[in-house]
Each structure stands twice: as C-alpha cells, then as structure tokens.
Enzyme design. Structure first.
Site, PDB file in Angstrom:
ATOM      1  N   GLU A 612       0.934  -1.493   0.558  1.00  0.00           N
ATOM      2  CA  GLU A 612      -0.207   0.181   0.111  1.00  0.00           C
ATOM      3  C   GLU A 612       0.993   1.313  -0.032  1.00  0.00           C
ATOM      4  OE1 GLU A 612      -3.752   1.515   2.565  1.00  0.00           O
ATOM      5  OE2 GLU A 612      -1.895   2.238   3.619  1.00  0.00           O
ATOM      6  N   ASP A 613       0.729   1.514  -1.096  1.00  0.00           N
ATOM      7  CA  ASP A 613       1.892   2.864  -1.692  1.00  0.00           C
ATOM      8  C   ASP A 613       1.333   4.405  -2.093  1.00  0.00           C
ATOM      9  OD1 ASP A 613       4.062   4.659  -1.979  1.00  0.00           O
ATOM     10  OD2 ASP A 613       5.050   3.203  -3.510  1.00  0.00           O
TER      11      ASP A 613
END
Length: 899
Positions: A612-613
């Site tokens: 999750e970036d």
C-alpha cells in the site's frame, strides 16, 4: 576411528534439538599418486589484499550474472533510461549485499535471522526451566518481575557478564522450576523433559550408565575406544618417539627444538625401511613460508572421509533419558505457570523502568490506571488448540473481504474472535469471497486507533480473545477455503512508553531514530531505525511469527510512503524519477522491504505480500533480482479517491468517462498485479463516509423525490463496484458491510462521542430485505462471475469505447464484454459497441434486474445479441444494444460465426 576435518558450525534453537551444519571445503593444491600413500600440498600463503579484493569483486559480479541478478533489470525491460535512478538502484543493490554479509556474521542463515521468536521472549526449556531473552542495549540491569515472584526485581535477574548480557545488548534470564517438597534433584544435570507427552523414553527405568554403555558399544568398533579410555597413552607415546625413551622431563633439559619440517624429515629417514602400513597416509607440506595456515581450507584422506560418512552416529543419550510430562509435574512446580502476569525490569542511567517485553505474545492493556503486563501463554497439551485444516491453495485471483474484528458484531460492544468465527466467516463464504484481510489484530493500547498504532507486535489483541481463539479463527477460515491476510504496520509504531517500544530501554534510539527523524511528521508515531541489524531482526522475525504461529497466508504492508521517505510521503511529487532517489528517500527502509519479501518468499513460497503505497514507488512488484521490491500486488489507491471526488463534487452529467478509465487502469505495465477497490475501510472509518451513506444515506423512500434519489444511489452503487471490479488486476477488495451498502459510517468510541459504541458495529439485520438485500445479491453475483468464469484472471481489459458525450464505456476481457451507461437521463435504444469476434453474445449480468434493485426495463428479448459486420471502435464487428440510463451489462461470446 573416524576423523572429522571439515569445518562444522552448529546452530542450536530452543526447545528442540535441531542441529544445523554447514561445511566449506577449499583445496588449494592436491596431488594423488597411484600408490596408496597420498602426498597433499596445502598452500597457506596469503595473497596480497588488493588481489583478493579484485578477485572477490569479480566473483561477485560473476555470481550475480550467473544467478540472473540485474539491479536495473526492470528499467531495461521497460526501456527507462534514467542514469541517476539507475545508479541509485546499483548502489542500493551493493548496500543490500553488504547488509547480508553483516547478517551472516551474526546469524547462521536467513531462517535463523527470521526466527528470533524462537529465542527471544519467554520460552519453556527442556531442562525444567523457563528462558527469557529481550533486547535492551541502553540498560545496565535486567530482571523479570511478575506475580510468580512477588514482582521482585532481584528474584529473577540476569547473571553477571556474558552469561546474562551479551555485547549486542540482549539480556538472558533463566527461571528454574522449583522442586516440590520431598523431591530430590535430577541425577543428570542435563535431564530433559517432554512437556507434551505424558511419558517418554526416560520413564522406562533404564539408568544413564546403561544408556552410555549402549551408545559406546554400538558406535565404537573393537579397539577404537582404546584411546578414549586411556587418553594419555597417545601423547606419551608421541613424546617418547620424538625425544627417545630417556626423554627430557623439564624445559631446561629439552633445549632447542628443530622446526617441524626438519623433525619430520629426520623421522622419515629413520623409518625409511618400515612397511607402508606404518607410515602416515598423507604428507602435508607447508608452503606458506611461515605464515598462518588457512584453517578453512582443510583436506582429508578420501578413505577417512568415506568412513566418516558411512558411520552411523551414536544414539542420542539426551533423547534416551528424556522423561515425560507426568514425571516433570510430579517433581517440579513450574517457575512461570500458565497465565502468569509479568513485566521486564530495567535499571538505566536515568533510573528503574518497567516495560512490557517487546517479544511478548499475549498482553493485557492498561485498565483502570493500572500498568499493562504480559501474560505467559502455555496451556496444557489437552487445552492447547490443535489445527484441523490445511491451508487452501492460492487462487489465480483474489477476492478479499476486509474486516475489523472489534466492529464486526451487530451489538454496541467490542466483538471477539469467537463471535467473528461463528457469524462473519460463514457470511464471507456465502458472499463469494476467497480471502479475508484483518486490520487491527496486533495488540494496540487505544481502541480508537483502529489498530494502526501497534504497541506489541507479537501479540494478538487481548480485547478480542486469547491466542488460541485467533488460531481457531484462522483455522476455521482455512476450512471454509478462505485465505487469511493481516494488515501489518511496520511503517511506524505507537509512541506509548509504558506498553509500547518507545524509550524501551530508557534510551531514545533503541528501536527508533533519534530526534525529529524518529517521529512521524503528522501522526506523532515513532519511526523505526531500519538500518539497525537488531531492528531488522525484530521486524522480519515478526513477519515470520504470524505465519509460523498463526498460519496466516499473507500481508498488506500499510502506508509504505511513511517509511520510504523521511517526509513520510507528505510532499509534492514532480512525476520525475528523481523523487524516488533523492535525499528524502530512506534507503534502509527500501532494503528492509526487499529483504522481507526475499526471505518470506523463500521460507514460505505461497505467501502473498501486498504493497500500500500512495506514491507508487518504481518497481514495487518487480522481482528483487531485477531491482524491484518483490511485492506480489500493489494497491490502486487512486480509484476510491476518484469515486469520492465525483460523488461529492461533480454533478452526475459532468462525470468524465476518460478520467474514470485512466484512473482505473492507471499503469498498464503493472495492471495485472493491481489490487483494486471502490471503497475500503478508509472511506468508512477514517473520518469519511461510505458510498452508501453518500448516495442514499438518510433518504426517505416515501418523501417527495425520495424514490428518484434512492434509485440513483442504488444504480451508481452497483455500477461503481462493477466497473472497478472488472477493469482492474487479479485482486479486488471490499470492506466489511459495504457489499450490501451499509448506511452508516464507523465511529470508534472516543472522548468526543462519550465513548459511544453506537456506530462501532455492523447492521447485519439489513441483509434480510429491501435495498441492502438487493445490493448484496448484486455483489454476490460479481464474486460468482469471477469464481465460475475467472473474470479477473483472464488477462488485462481491452478498453475500446470511451465516449464522454454519451457517458458510455465499453471494454472486453477474454470472451466477456462489459458496457456501462453512466448518463443520468439518456437511454439508448440501439447503441453501437464494437466487438472483434463475429457471433452471438448472451447477457449474463444486467444491473437493471429487479432482483438487484433495478427497474426491469431490459427484457429477456434483449439478452441475446448477434453481431453486425460493421467496423466500430477499431473492431471488425459491432453489437446494437439497449442501454437504459445508469445501467451496466455483461455479455459473453457464446457462439462464434466464421465467414
């Protein structure tokens, strides 16, 4: 007698007798003549340092090439030519190799490095004791205090010197079991006990002397044990041969001794007429010219080596003497009984501290002003949870159901693992999902943080139940065919001191960076020091712990931007690769992610890791060997942000179809590895509103205009989910309750709402009828489409029709055709949509069906469409379809016509 001349290294792990062996053989020069006697030349001279370094560098680059390692491989594959970023990747690769060298100086291998939980924390040792180990380099004294010793800081303390505290700051404490009254100590100092089985081999009544005699009799051949029983016979005989029968008895009498080679030549000359059997099997000549021997390059006689490997090892006496659980309980009182409360006591330069151990596996948070404590979890074999099901096979596509255990119930309270297992898991299975993703499982002090400010990384939150309750949840999920993922937070930690890791040993830089660097710029959480080997040991062991102990199947790594950048991701990006390699990038954090993915995928080949970036760091899902970070999937965060923006700020008739498509399929190179969602917990929990609340929250069906608003909300809710689901990669996620349009947001109990639980639950009763039943039926149909037809695993979507004026989108995926009409008022009787294959297309999903809350405008005579030979949208054929406003249709090519 056999001879072991290979270098052997042993790595002992607690509570087992696994011995890891590593051998390295390096032969500089060997010459085997035809006769039996061997002449072996051993070169021990050191080469110049520069030559060694050059050779090492050449061998490293050669090994990388042979292994298919290219630090800039994914840049080359994508045709990206950026010299600065490529240099950054090469330097990062070199630094990673240096980091691995440092790891191997202190750890046997990666398995050892990732298994710190086998040593650290509290463990029962086989020798009737409990061992405790933790890291506190800033402390001067360490002890365990608990209800078992009256919370005394002196009763169970680490011993002086290296026996209790090593050079790296690890404290080791032994808590001996107590002899029961009237019992005698064990005869053997190494007496072991089996704490699982009632009886073991040592309960047979055979004495230790008999076992030792049996071991010797079975291992040694006749005469081989002669020198063991008479250990001084060999050196005495050698001394006599070297100096004669009237040998000197003092150093003064000894005088000068010739060098070894001279003495050896003299001895050979004296015995030149002896038979070959009396001579040594090999000659060793030192050509190092007086320099040290290379102890790592040792050669032996092939005959000796063969004999050694053919020899059966002696019986393990420690297993033969091991006794069972009943004998242990009869003789000893456990030093730390199951359920005991304890804390770690440190004496620091600033005074004494009490801390919850960093590796504690069960923790009770603070309650009514009392300090938190760890709980020793060691249930009896009868009470301990026993796994029933094996892990499901990893599917080709992931349909993930995101959950929070605490709010999963319908009552205004904190729900438990047990309630979740009984009520929510069957619903997830019925809804058609094949995986669950749990948020907030690791222990956290404050419930309102949703579990994102972790205090105890190895402990499942006690507010939901016991460790065995969580094991049962995972096991039952596996029994239903569901994978279990954890939303893991290694990007930061809670700033709590009494229960968390902050100022753990009294110093400000134990686990975290010192000063401002050690604090998140906006959230106040602590930032890990990823360049520290012991911090890496802690974090990677934590990842391995949840897989080993609780059998989880993967992780979503939360908020990578917080750890990758020193500005925590709160900075403007120029869409330039320089943003990903400048002075604000934490290279140590990147190397941790690479190392974590590399170790996890080697140790557990079926593990799934999701990134999750929000910044979409280059190479997130590229292989580590090609310069990537090694994740299996990345989260498309832009989709949900776009939908919220459209629903809140843009009138329905001004929605841009081009923007929708470009956002949903933002990165074609990695679209196959994209995890998509229309809304996750952020929209419901993090101060936002769910789509259902935005679309029809508070709408009264009986009020003027209420029905129109409700119909609009239902239609858009279905269309948004359908296009997000079918246009993305091989993974899709939905937050608990949103599949049936949960009408209320989630609000955790805080001081601002008087600690109310009224919005910290899920309204499962809404599933029974009405709008929410229709929405659930539609979502279930979406999941079944992938389950039965494999929609998500059929390659990337081919988007061939995007019309902003008509507000129509169409794309194909394999033999399936998807058509969306987002126009709020315009319906199209015969809308031309291009298709490549000529044939018959059957409608398999229609969002306008009454059972999905639609109007039922599309009748059955529209369900079968035959293609027309007309080139449209770059396709050779087309369909003329009936498209009511705010509806979506899915067709399948059922018959191909060849002309």
């Amino acid at each position: 007698m056999v001879s072991l001349s290979n270098q052997t290294r042993f790595s002992f792990h607690p509570n087992n007798l696994v011995v890891s062996e590593k051998r390295r053989l390096g032969i500089s020069g060997v010459n085997f003549p035809r006769k039996i006697k061997l002449k072996i030349t051993c070169f021990a001279a050191e080469r110049p340092r520069q030559e060694k370094q050059k050779k090492k560098s050449q061998s490293q680059s050669t090994s990388d090439a042979e292994a298919g390692v290219d630090p800039v491989g994914f840049l080359t594959r994508l045709g990206i030519a950026d010299r600065i970023f490529a240099q950054f990747l090469r330097e990062r690769h070199k630094a990673l190799k240096d980091l691995k060298d440092e790891i191997f100086k202190r750890h046997f291998d990666f398995r050892d490095f990732a298994s710190g939980f086998e040593l650290l924390g509290m463990h029962r040792h086989m020798e009737h004791r409990v061992d405790f180990m933790d890291w506190g380099p800033g402390s001067r004294y360490g002890a365990i205090i608990g209800d078992f010793n009256g919370w005394s800081p002196t009763e169970n303390a680490a011993r002086e010197g290296l026996f209790g505290h090593d050079d790296y700051g690890y404290w080791f404490i032994i808590l001996e079991d107590k002899l029961r009254e009237g019992e005698e100590p064990d005869e053997l100092y190494f007496q072991q006990y089996n704490y699982v089985d009632d009886y073991d081999k040592g309960d047979s009544g055979v004495s230790a002397e008999e076992i030792f005699q049996k071991a010797n009799d079975e291992y040694w051949e006749p005469g081989e044990d002669r020198f063991i029983k008479n250990r001084f016979e060999v050196p005495a005989k050698l001394y006599e041969q070297m100096f004669g029968p009237n040998s000197p008895q003092t150093l003064e009498e000894l005088g000068d001794i010739p060098d070894a080679e001279t003495r050896y030549k003299q001895w050979k000359e004296e015995h030149k007429d002896d038979p070959p059997s009396n001579l040594p099997p090999c000659d060793i000549i030192d050509k190092g010219q007086g320099k040290p021997y290379d102890i790592f390059n040792v050669v032996t006689s092939p005959e000796w080596t063969k004999k050694f490997y053919e020899k059966e090892p002696p019986i393990p006496y420690w297993l033969e003497t091991r006794k069972g659980r009943k004998a242990w309980l009869q003789k000893y009182i456990p030093a730390v009984p199951h359920g005991s409360k304890y804390r770690l006591y440190f004496n620091t330069p600033d005074g004494p501290l009490e801390r919850v151990p960093a590796w504690a596996t069960y923790v009770q948070p603070e309650d009514e002003g009392k300090q938190a404590y760890a709980i020793h979890w060691e249930p009896s074999p009868e009470a301990a949870y026993k796994w029933k099901y094996s892990k499901p096979k990893v599917p080709e596509s992931l349909r993930i159901y995101e959950c929070h255990v605490g709010i999963s119930g319908s009552e205004p309270k904190v729900s438990t693992f047990e309630e979740f297992t009984k009520k929510v898991l069957p619903h997830v299975k019925r809804a058609g999902y094949n995986a669950i993703q749990l948020i907030g499982v690791p222990e956290h002090k404050d419930y309102f943080t949703v579990g994102y400010r972790v205090t105890n990384f190895f402990a499942a939150s006690s507010r939901y139940g016991t460790p065995d309750d969580f094991k049962r949840l995972v096991d039952e999920a596996h029994g239903l065919g569901l994978l279990v993922f954890l939303d893991i937070v290694h990007s930061y930690a809670a700033a709590d001191q009494m229960v968390g890791l902050s100022l753990f040993d009294g110093s400000n830089d134990c686990y975290f960076h010192y000063g401002k660097r050690g604090h998140h710029k906006h959230w106040g959480t602590r930032m890990f020091k990823y360049g520290d080997l012991d911090v890496l040991h802690f974090l990677i062991s934590n990842l391995n712990w949840w897989i080993t102990e609780y059998q989880v199947d993967g992780y979503q790594f939360h908020s990578l931007a917080s750890m990758i950048y020193t500005h925590n991701g709160f900075a403007s990006f120029n869409n330039d690769l320089d943003d990903y390699c400048n002075q604000y990038v934490d290279r140590d954090a990147l190397m941790y992610l690479i190392l974590a993915n590399e170790i996890l995928h080697v140790q557990h080949p079926n593990i799934i890791t999701i990134a999750e970036d929000a910044t979409y760091y280059p190479g997130l899902c590229e292989p580590v060997s090609q310069g990537g970070l090694g994740f299996d999937y990345y989260v498309n965060l832009s989709a949900s942000e776009m939908w919220v923006s459209l629903l809140d700020n843009v009138p329905d008739n001004e929605w841009s179809m081009s923007k929708i498509v470009s956002t949903l399929v933002a990165n074609k190179e990695y679209a196959d590895k994209m995890l998509s969602y229309a809304e996750n917990h952020n929209q419901s929990i993090s101060g936002g509103r769910s789509f259902a609340e935005i679309l029809f929250g508070g709408v009264d069906n009986g009020s003027p205009g209420g029905k129109e608003l409700l119909d609009r909300g239902i239609s858009l809710h279905k269309m948004i989910r359908l296009i997000t689901f079918t246009s993305g990669g091989r993974a899709y996620l939905n937050f608990m309750g949103n599949e049936f349009g949960h009408p209320e947001r989630v609000e955790f109990p805080t001081q601002s709402n008087n600690f109310s639980f009224s919005l910290a639950n899920r309204r499962w009763d809404l599933l029974e009828s009405g709008v929410h039943h229709h929405l659930f039926s539609f979502d279930k149909e979406l999941m079944d489409l992938d389950k039965s037809k494999g929609i998500l695993s059929r390659g990337l979507p081919s988007i061939h029709h995007v019309n902003d004026a008509n507000m129509v989108i169409s794309f194909s995926r394999g033999p399936f055709l998807f058509i969306f009409n987002f126009h709020p008022s315009n319906s199209y009787e015969k809308y031309d949509v291009g298709v490549e294959e000529a044939g018959e297309y059957t409608m398999i999903l229609n969002s306008d069906e009454v059972k999905y809350g639609g109007q039922g405008i599309v009748t059955e005579d529209h369900y079968l469409q035959r293609s027309i030979s007309k080139r449209i949208d770059g396709q050779r054929n087309c369909l003329e379809v009936f498209l009511p406003s705010r509806t979506a249709q899915v067709y399948k090519l059922t018959r191909i016509l060849r002309i």
